[in-house]
Design a protein around this motif. Sequence first.
Motif, PDB file in Angstrom:
ATOM      1  N   GLN A  79       0.827  -1.205   0.000  1.00  0.00           N
ATOM      2  CA  GLN A  79       0.000   0.000   0.000  1.00  0.00           C
ATOM      3  C   GLN A  79       0.861   1.253   0.000  1.00  0.00           C
ATOM      4  N   ALA A  80       1.951   1.237   0.763  1.00  0.00           N
ATOM      5  CA  ALA A  80       2.838   2.399   0.812  1.00  0.00           C
ATOM      6  C   ALA A  80       3.509   2.634  -0.532  1.00  0.00           C
ATOM      7  N   ALA A  81       3.828   1.537  -1.254  1.00  0.00           N
ATOM      8  CA  ALA A  81       4.550   1.657  -2.519  1.00  0.00           C
ATOM      9  C   ALA A  81       3.651   2.051  -3.682  1.00  0.00           C
ATOM     10  N   GLY A  82       2.353   1.974  -3.510  1.00  0.00           N
ATOM     11  CA  GLY A  82       1.440   2.341  -4.582  1.00  0.00           C
ATOM     12  C   GLY A  82       1.591   1.423  -5.775  1.00  0.00           C
TER      13      GLY A  82
ATOM     14  N   THR B  23      20.754   4.268   1.619  1.00  0.00           N
ATOM     15  CA  THR B  23      19.961   4.556   0.430  1.00  0.00           C
ATOM     16  C   THR B  23      18.946   5.631   0.794  1.00  0.00           C
ATOM     17  N   ASN B  24      19.099   6.817   0.237  1.00  0.00           N
ATOM     18  CA  ASN B  24      18.254   7.946   0.618  1.00  0.00           C
ATOM     19  C   ASN B  24      17.669   8.625  -0.618  1.00  0.00           C
TER      20      ASN B  24
ATOM     21  N   PRO C 207      17.119   7.245 -19.835  1.00  0.00           N
ATOM     22  CA  PRO C 207      15.899   7.423 -19.022  1.00  0.00           C
ATOM     23  C   PRO C 207      15.132   6.132 -18.777  1.00  0.00           C
ATOM     24  N   LYS C 208      15.408   5.091 -19.585  1.00  0.00           N
ATOM     25  CA  LYS C 208      14.674   3.834 -19.435  1.00  0.00           C
ATOM     26  C   LYS C 208      15.275   2.906 -18.386  1.00  0.00           C
ATOM     27  N   VAL C 209      16.480   3.207 -17.910  1.00  0.00           N
ATOM     28  CA  VAL C 209      17.097   2.362 -16.893  1.00  0.00           C
ATOM     29  C   VAL C 209      16.339   2.518 -15.582  1.00  0.00           C
ATOM     30  N   LYS C 210      15.862   1.422 -15.046  1.00  0.00           N
ATOM     31  CA  LYS C 210      15.051   1.471 -13.835  1.00  0.00           C
ATOM     32  C   LYS C 210      15.939   1.504 -12.599  1.00  0.00           C
ATOM     33  N   ILE C 211      15.393   2.095 -11.527  1.00  0.00           N
ATOM     34  CA  ILE C 211      16.115   2.193 -10.268  1.00  0.00           C
ATOM     35  C   ILE C 211      15.406   1.343  -9.217  1.00  0.00           C
ATOM     36  N   ILE C 212      16.133   0.389  -8.664  1.00  0.00           N
ATOM     37  CA  ILE C 212      15.617  -0.507  -7.626  1.00  0.00           C
ATOM     38  C   ILE C 212      16.403  -0.216  -6.352  1.00  0.00           C
ATOM     39  N   VAL C 213      15.712  -0.065  -5.247  1.00  0.00           N
ATOM     40  CA  VAL C 213      16.384   0.258  -3.985  1.00  0.00           C
ATOM     41  C   VAL C 213      16.107  -0.832  -2.960  1.00  0.00           C
ATOM     42  N   SER C 214      17.087  -1.051  -2.095  1.00  0.00           N
ATOM     43  CA  SER C 214      16.935  -2.013  -0.999  1.00  0.00           C
ATOM     44  C   SER C 214      17.819  -1.550   0.144  1.00  0.00           C
ATOM     45  N   GLY C 215      17.635  -2.203   1.302  1.00  0.00           N
ATOM     46  CA  GLY C 215      18.440  -1.857   2.466  1.00  0.00           C
ATOM     47  C   GLY C 215      17.636  -1.107   3.517  1.00  0.00           C
ATOM     48  N   GLY C 216      17.056  -1.852   4.471  1.00  0.00           N
ATOM     49  CA  GLY C 216      16.367  -1.229   5.597  1.00  0.00           C
ATOM     50  C   GLY C 216      15.007  -0.644   5.279  1.00  0.00           C
ATOM     51  N   PHE C 217      14.362  -1.103   4.219  1.00  0.00           N
ATOM     52  CA  PHE C 217      13.056  -0.539   3.861  1.00  0.00           C
ATOM     53  C   PHE C 217      11.924  -1.246   4.613  1.00  0.00           C
ATOM     54  N   ASP C 218      10.994  -0.433   5.071  1.00  0.00           N
ATOM     55  CA  ASP C 218       9.737  -0.910   5.640  1.00  0.00           C
ATOM     56  C   ASP C 218       8.651   0.030   5.144  1.00  0.00           C
ATOM     57  N   ALA C 219       7.427  -0.140   5.628  1.00  0.00           N
ATOM     58  CA  ALA C 219       6.319   0.682   5.128  1.00  0.00           C
ATOM     59  C   ALA C 219       6.563   2.164   5.383  1.00  0.00           C
ATOM     60  N   ASP C 220       7.086   2.519   6.554  1.00  0.00           N
ATOM     61  CA  ASP C 220       7.323   3.932   6.875  1.00  0.00           C
ATOM     62  C   ASP C 220       8.374   4.547   5.957  1.00  0.00           C
TER      63      ASP C 220
ATOM     64  N   ILE D 249       9.238   3.547   2.969  1.00  0.00           N
ATOM     65  CA  ILE D 249       8.680   3.653   1.619  1.00  0.00           C
ATOM     66  C   ILE D 249       7.729   4.827   1.528  1.00  0.00           C
ATOM     67  N   ARG D 250       6.922   5.037   2.558  1.00  0.00           N
ATOM     68  CA  ARG D 250       6.010   6.196   2.547  1.00  0.00           C
ATOM     69  C   ARG D 250       6.797   7.499   2.472  1.00  0.00           C
ATOM     70  N   ARG D 251       7.923   7.578   3.184  1.00  0.00           N
ATOM     71  CA  ARG D 251       8.750   8.792   3.118  1.00  0.00           C
ATOM     72  C   ARG D 251       9.273   9.003   1.701  1.00  0.00           C
ATOM     73  N   PHE D 252       9.743   7.932   1.076  1.00  0.00           N
ATOM     74  CA  PHE D 252      10.237   8.036  -0.296  1.00  0.00           C
ATOM     75  C   PHE D 252       9.131   8.481  -1.246  1.00  0.00           C
ATOM     76  N   GLU D 253       7.967   7.867  -1.110  1.00  0.00           N
ATOM     77  CA  GLU D 253       6.861   8.192  -2.015  1.00  0.00           C
ATOM     78  C   GLU D 253       6.338   9.604  -1.783  1.00  0.00           C
ATOM     79  N   SER D 254       6.308  10.049  -0.533  1.00  0.00           N
ATOM     80  CA  SER D 254       5.826  11.407  -0.238  1.00  0.00           C
ATOM     81  C   SER D 254       6.748  12.473  -0.833  1.00  0.00           C
ATOM     82  N   GLN D 255       8.014  12.101  -1.054  1.00  0.00           N
ATOM     83  CA  GLN D 255       8.983  13.024  -1.649  1.00  0.00           C
ATOM     84  C   GLN D 255       9.180  12.759  -3.144  1.00  0.00           C
ATOM     85  N   ASN D 256       8.298  11.934  -3.713  1.00  0.00           N
ATOM     86  CA  ASN D 256       8.340  11.619  -5.146  1.00  0.00           C
ATOM     87  C   ASN D 256       9.710  11.092  -5.575  1.00  0.00           C
ATOM     88  N   ALA D 257      10.285  10.232  -4.757  1.00  0.00           N
ATOM     89  CA  ALA D 257      11.566   9.632  -5.105  1.00  0.00           C
ATOM     90  C   ALA D 257      11.408   8.813  -6.387  1.00  0.00           C
TER      91      ALA D 257
END
Length: 373
Positions: A141-144, A277-278, A295-308, A310-318
């Motif tokens: 849900q956080a990741a949309g 990863t920030n 521009p087509k290269v996708k960005i995948i992030v990992s390392g210490g992610f949880d719902a909170d 991810i919500r911070r990343f999404e709220s900042q349009n990462a």
Amino acid sequence: MESIGKEFELKRQGKIARLTNRTFKFDARIKEGWFSAVYFLKTKEIIKQRRPKQQVTMQFFQKKDAILCGVDEAIALLHTFAENPQDLKIWALNDGDKIKPFETVLMVEGFYEDFGYLEGLIDGVLARRTSVATNVYNVVQAAGDKQVIFMGDRDDHFSQQAGDGYSAYIGGVAAQATHAMNEWWGNEGVGTMPHALIQLFDGDLVKACEAYLATYPKDNLVALVDYHNDVITDSLNVAQHFGDRLYGVRLDTAANMVDQYFLRNQHEFGQEDLRGTNVSLVRRLREHLDAAGYPKVKIIVSGGFDADKIRRFESQNAPVDSYGVGSSLLKVNIGFTGDCVRLNGKEQAKQGRRYSFNPRLSAVEFSTVLEDE
């Protein structure tokens, strides 16, 4: 994969049969009471000798808003290890149902000595499976609309992978790190490269990626770009070398590290914590890839992610395309309770507990979990 998804969506809606007992690899020692609390075993023996054939109603609940999982497994457990399982009456919700605090999710009627010793095992099954499914659901849900990858293989005992993978699927994640995680629902594990692959090529990321493509030419190439703690430089290097063959890059910067980009550009230091990863690092990476013509290269992030997080990343349009999540999904934070609430059809329960029939429950046929899939 699409057909599996449709099947499980129908399953969540209660429109197809439950998983059978052949799905689960139960330890035969369950029958001997090896995994049951001793006081349940003693109670079983006392009742057999002193007060046999008392019909009890046992119901199971928990105390949070959650995504239910583990019901099929609990039913299969009852039908496999209870005495006279064909005589039990069982009502249950479905794996994947949204549940409320104190809502009865499973109800069993029968002679106590036939199934009572399984109470603690059922509590544990429901607790772990529901916790994982709910954790995953909250992350999804956080990741949309962003993909979430279940990377929980290194965060718990390997014997848990099949059940955790199924729970993650019920929670909404189909991309999972191991084949075992997919065992109960029929897909295969996904993944590209660990840091060890780069290390084995003397730290040469390009050579590691070349070897990967040579060995797995049909795979999407995702380069792990934090090995040298310089994700922008390494991402541009692999993008320039592989061009359209590069599907994406993954950042897994350690939480105590500041990427070389910021050490070279210290004027960008500010209020944001630039360790790990920030958002700023991901944003700069996207800008550099776009400016270089990728521009087509996708960005995948990992390392210490949880719902909170991810919500911070999404709220900042990462500019993230996929999130890899591990340990936070495996925290067991939902506990279930099994209570005997009726005796021979009359209400009888400890103070604070009462019979609570849930109209959402469906009767479970004995044959439902015995037939071959």
